[in-house]
Scaffold this motif. Sequence first.
Motif, mmCIF file in Angstrom:
data_model
loop_
_atom_site.group_PDB
_atom_site.id
_atom_site.type_symbol
_atom_site.label_atom_id
_atom_site.label_comp_id
_atom_site.label_asym_id
_atom_site.label_seq_id
_atom_site.Cartn_x
_atom_site.Cartn_y
_atom_site.Cartn_z
ATOM 1 N N ILE A 1 0.846 -1.201 0.000
ATOM 2 C CA ILE A 1 0.000 0.000 0.000
ATOM 3 C C ILE A 1 0.878 1.246 0.000
ATOM 4 O O ILE A 1 0.600 2.226 -0.704
ATOM 5 C CB ILE A 1 -0.929 -0.021 1.221
ATOM 6 C CG1 ILE A 1 -1.972 -1.136 1.071
ATOM 7 C CG2 ILE A 1 -1.618 1.330 1.424
ATOM 8 C CD1 ILE A 1 -2.714 -1.469 2.349
ATOM 9 N N ASP A 2 1.950 1.211 0.777
ATOM 10 C CA ASP A 2 2.878 2.339 0.809
ATOM 11 C C ASP A 2 3.547 2.518 -0.556
ATOM 12 O O ASP A 2 3.688 3.649 -1.045
ATOM 13 C CB ASP A 2 3.934 2.098 1.885
ATOM 14 C CG ASP A 2 4.967 3.195 1.941
ATOM 15 O OD1 ASP A 2 4.590 4.364 2.150
ATOM 16 O OD2 ASP A 2 6.169 2.895 1.762
ATOM 17 N N ALA A 3 3.960 1.417 -1.175
ATOM 18 C CA ALA A 3 4.610 1.501 -2.486
ATOM 19 C C ALA A 3 3.664 2.062 -3.546
ATOM 20 O O ALA A 3 4.095 2.741 -4.475
ATOM 21 C CB ALA A 3 5.115 0.122 -2.904
ATOM 22 N N ALA A 4 2.366 1.781 -3.402
ATOM 23 C CA ALA A 4 1.367 2.287 -4.345
ATOM 24 C C ALA A 4 0.991 3.738 -4.073
ATOM 25 O O ALA A 4 0.202 4.336 -4.825
ATOM 26 C CB ALA A 4 0.118 1.408 -4.297
ATOM 27 N N ARG A 5 1.528 4.306 -2.974
ATOM 28 C CA ARG A 5 1.276 5.691 -2.574
ATOM 29 C C ARG A 5 -0.220 5.970 -2.432
ATOM 30 O O ARG A 5 -0.754 6.966 -2.942
ATOM 31 C CB ARG A 5 1.917 6.671 -3.566
ATOM 32 C CG ARG A 5 3.430 6.448 -3.707
ATOM 33 C CD ARG A 5 4.130 7.629 -4.316
ATOM 34 N NE ARG A 5 5.571 7.420 -4.389
ATOM 35 C CZ ARG A 5 6.418 7.551 -3.359
ATOM 36 N NH1 ARG A 5 5.936 7.896 -2.166
ATOM 37 N NH2 ARG A 5 7.709 7.342 -3.525
ATOM 38 N N ILE A 6 -0.868 5.073 -1.724
ATOM 39 C CA ILE A 6 -2.307 5.205 -1.456
ATOM 40 C C ILE A 6 -2.494 5.746 -0.045
ATOM 41 O O ILE A 6 -1.863 5.266 0.910
ATOM 42 C CB ILE A 6 -3.012 3.850 -1.604
ATOM 43 C CG1 ILE A 6 -2.951 3.394 -3.052
ATOM 44 C CG2 ILE A 6 -4.450 3.914 -1.122
ATOM 45 C CD1 ILE A 6 -3.412 1.967 -3.258
ATOM 46 N N ASP A 7 -3.351 6.733 0.086
ATOM 47 C CA ASP A 7 -3.664 7.292 1.404
ATOM 48 C C ASP A 7 -4.576 6.316 2.142
ATOM 49 O O ASP A 7 -5.713 6.073 1.708
ATOM 50 C CB ASP A 7 -4.360 8.636 1.247
ATOM 51 C CG ASP A 7 -4.775 9.235 2.585
ATOM 52 O OD1 ASP A 7 -4.263 8.780 3.640
ATOM 53 O OD2 ASP A 7 -5.624 10.150 2.580
ATOM 54 N N PRO A 8 -4.115 5.719 3.262
ATOM 55 C CA PRO A 8 -4.945 4.735 3.956
ATOM 56 C C PRO A 8 -6.026 5.352 4.835
ATOM 57 O O PRO A 8 -6.871 4.637 5.359
ATOM 58 C CB PRO A 8 -3.929 3.978 4.817
ATOM 59 C CG PRO A 8 -2.866 4.981 5.103
ATOM 60 C CD PRO A 8 -2.784 5.858 3.883
ATOM 61 N N GLY A 9 -6.014 6.690 4.982
ATOM 62 C CA GLY A 9 -6.972 7.332 5.882
ATOM 63 C C GLY A 9 -8.423 6.971 5.611
ATOM 64 O O GLY A 9 -9.151 6.548 6.526
ATOM 65 N N PRO A 10 -8.907 7.093 4.359
ATOM 66 C CA PRO A 10 -10.317 6.769 4.088
ATOM 67 C C PRO A 10 -10.653 5.290 4.308
ATOM 68 O O PRO A 10 -11.825 4.941 4.455
ATOM 69 C CB PRO A 10 -10.477 7.145 2.609
ATOM 70 C CG PRO A 10 -9.383 8.127 2.336
ATOM 71 C CD PRO A 10 -8.248 7.689 3.187
ATOM 72 N N ARG A 11 -9.641 4.422 4.319
ATOM 73 C CA ARG A 11 -9.900 2.987 4.478
ATOM 74 C C ARG A 11 -9.851 2.535 5.940
ATOM 75 O O ARG A 11 -10.202 1.405 6.255
ATOM 76 C CB ARG A 11 -8.859 2.165 3.705
ATOM 77 C CG ARG A 11 -9.127 2.043 2.223
ATOM 78 C CD ARG A 11 -8.782 3.277 1.461
ATOM 79 N NE ARG A 11 -8.776 3.047 0.012
ATOM 80 C CZ ARG A 11 -8.380 3.943 -0.868
ATOM 81 N NH1 ARG A 11 -7.935 5.123 -0.462
ATOM 82 N NH2 ARG A 11 -8.414 3.665 -2.171
ATOM 83 N N LEU A 12 -9.379 3.424 6.810
ATOM 84 C CA LEU A 12 -9.243 3.037 8.212
ATOM 85 C C LEU A 12 -10.548 2.582 8.869
ATOM 86 O O LEU A 12 -10.533 1.678 9.701
ATOM 87 C CB LEU A 12 -8.640 4.193 9.020
ATOM 88 C CG LEU A 12 -7.114 4.262 9.067
ATOM 89 C CD1 LEU A 12 -6.686 5.431 9.943
ATOM 90 C CD2 LEU A 12 -6.523 2.969 9.604
ATOM 91 N N PRO A 13 -11.718 3.190 8.537
ATOM 92 C CA PRO A 13 -12.952 2.731 9.190
ATOM 93 C C PRO A 13 -13.218 1.245 9.010
ATOM 94 O O PRO A 13 -13.614 0.563 9.952
ATOM 95 C CB PRO A 13 -14.046 3.577 8.528
ATOM 96 C CG PRO A 13 -13.345 4.820 8.112
ATOM 97 C CD PRO A 13 -11.971 4.380 7.705
ATOM 98 N N VAL A 14 -12.988 0.731 7.798
ATOM 99 C CA VAL A 14 -13.228 -0.694 7.566
ATOM 100 C C VAL A 14 -12.265 -1.540 8.383
ATOM 101 O O VAL A 14 -12.663 -2.493 9.062
ATOM 102 C CB VAL A 14 -13.097 -1.027 6.064
ATOM 103 C CG1 VAL A 14 -13.189 -2.541 5.846
ATOM 104 C CG2 VAL A 14 -14.172 -0.320 5.275
ATOM 105 N N LEU A 15 -10.975 -1.187 8.331
ATOM 106 C CA LEU A 15 -9.983 -1.952 9.088
ATOM 107 C C LEU A 15 -10.255 -1.887 10.585
ATOM 108 O O LEU A 15 -10.171 -2.898 11.293
ATOM 109 C CB LEU A 15 -8.578 -1.411 8.789
ATOM 110 C CG LEU A 15 -8.024 -1.659 7.394
ATOM 111 C CD1 LEU A 15 -6.692 -0.944 7.223
ATOM 112 C CD2 LEU A 15 -7.858 -3.147 7.129
ATOM 113 N N LEU A 16 -10.563 -0.702 11.065
ATOM 114 C CA LEU A 16 -10.816 -0.532 12.492
ATOM 115 C C LEU A 16 -12.067 -1.286 12.924
ATOM 116 O O LEU A 16 -12.090 -1.931 13.985
ATOM 117 C CB LEU A 16 -10.970 0.957 12.800
ATOM 118 C CG LEU A 16 -10.986 1.359 14.274
ATOM 119 C CD1 LEU A 16 -9.696 0.949 14.965
ATOM 120 C CD2 LEU A 16 -11.197 2.867 14.401
ATOM 121 N N LEU A 17 -13.088 -1.253 12.102
ATOM 122 C CA LEU A 17 -14.329 -1.946 12.437
ATOM 123 C C LEU A 17 -14.117 -3.456 12.488
ATOM 124 O O LEU A 17 -14.483 -4.115 13.471
ATOM 125 C CB LEU A 17 -15.417 -1.606 11.410
ATOM 126 C CG LEU A 17 -16.747 -2.354 11.587
ATOM 127 C CD1 LEU A 17 -17.398 -1.957 12.901
ATOM 128 C CD2 LEU A 17 -17.679 -2.076 10.415
#
Length: 499
Positions: free
Chosen positions: A332-348
């Motif tokens: 994900i870091d190599a793809a330079r994707i901002d993980p912020g918008p995806r955090l709700p799913v992971l956190l849930l």
Amino acid sequence: MRSLLLKRADAIYVLVASYCLLSVVLKILRPDSLEIDESEQAFLSQYLMLGYGAQPPFYNWLQYGVAAVFGISVASLTILKNALMCGFLVFYGLTVRTLTDGRLLPAVAILGALTLPPVFLLSQRDLSHTVAALFSVSLFLFCFFRVLKHPPRIGGYLFVGAVVGIGILSKYNFVIVPAAALIAILPEAALRKRIFDWRVLACAVAAATVVGPHAYWVINNLGHATGVTVAEMKEGAETALLPHSIEGLVSLVIAAIKGVAPTVLVFAAAFYADIGKILRAESIWTRVVGRMLVASFVLVALIVIAMGATHIRVKWLALFTALLPLYLTLKIDAARIDPGPRLPVLLLVAGVTSVGVILMLWARVFIGPVIGDYSFAHTPYNGFARAVSAERGVPPAAIVVDDRIVAGNLRIQFPGTPIILPGFSPDLEGESIVPRGRILAVWPAEGANREKLPPRIERLLAEQNFAVTSPEPAFVSIPYNAGRPGDVYAFGYIWADSN
């Protein structure tokens, strides 16, 4: 919670500590009867030895130290395990921080690790040595990648070597992880020179120094150290329909899929819009960790073939599947994707699965008896201890049992009394293993042929010259912990005096 993580990414470590603290509190709030691994740890905490049997001794040494300082109890057992689990998750996040610049990426990796079945389920249910090994893997990754990223210093190499030694003392199969790490950096010219640095010799010396005393014990007790594990890996070999090597490889593939499927599905759901981009992305660290994953499973497959193993369990692969969330986070870091918008799913998902499991395990103790489902947690050792203590008033000089689960549980109930298990003699000087005086022999009286003194206990009493105080054993039926009215568990016991 998501907004808190976005504002303060380090809050993930507070959440990890809170999760582990909740696990400790819920365990203490349950009845104080122990599961299988916990019972063994409670029993073995009486002894400090170079080796204890089929498992390496690091966890036992830690538990011995905790018990020596704080006493043996459910609290001291569960605090140690959750401290190691907390350490695993913290160093996992610190490893990602070492390899990336993304503020939220450590949180992504930690939440991903919490979706691994050995982490959110098996460790909380009843594992000990695997938890120590997971901690060792996380600590190794942190130290190993720091050495690769920073100018070489002998202190870093020594620390990596010491951690490798600790890992091997946690689980024998840990040795695959550093071996896979070395294989993984060989194709990288920028990293390969670190292997041929003279400091690697210091690393090897540090590892050998840590492992040495136990290795000496293993050499002199090879059958004792490996027999149980080999037997478990060859379980079902007699009835296997396929050649053993194929049967073992099929079992390995199935166990690996079970171990990684939840994590893969969670990451796929969270980052579904960018799956193609993530798959194509690459960096030096994705290549290294990816090779580590592949090399680990190739080495395991070679061991399976060489041993003729036919049965592989998910928990045996925990040290290798633990690399997956790190690999995905680096992609994900190599793809330079901002993980912020995806955090709700992971956190849930991570929150529901991890917290949900420990709540379920706690609630099961109180809900299970309603449908007649009794487990180790319901066995009323505390009630038996009260009954025996009221009968004699004075604690016995020792308690003799013929089962490790009973041994560990009675160690909790009689923390100042030696618990003796026939066939397990930690006495290295050949002296009598049973203290002189009045002792208590105890066994579960449930099931067939449990009305008499177990043969192993009877032989031990005869060998140690003890005379029973009554011709027939006594029996007592104690209500189950949190059980239905009228449901009881029977114990048999007998008193004996030294001649």
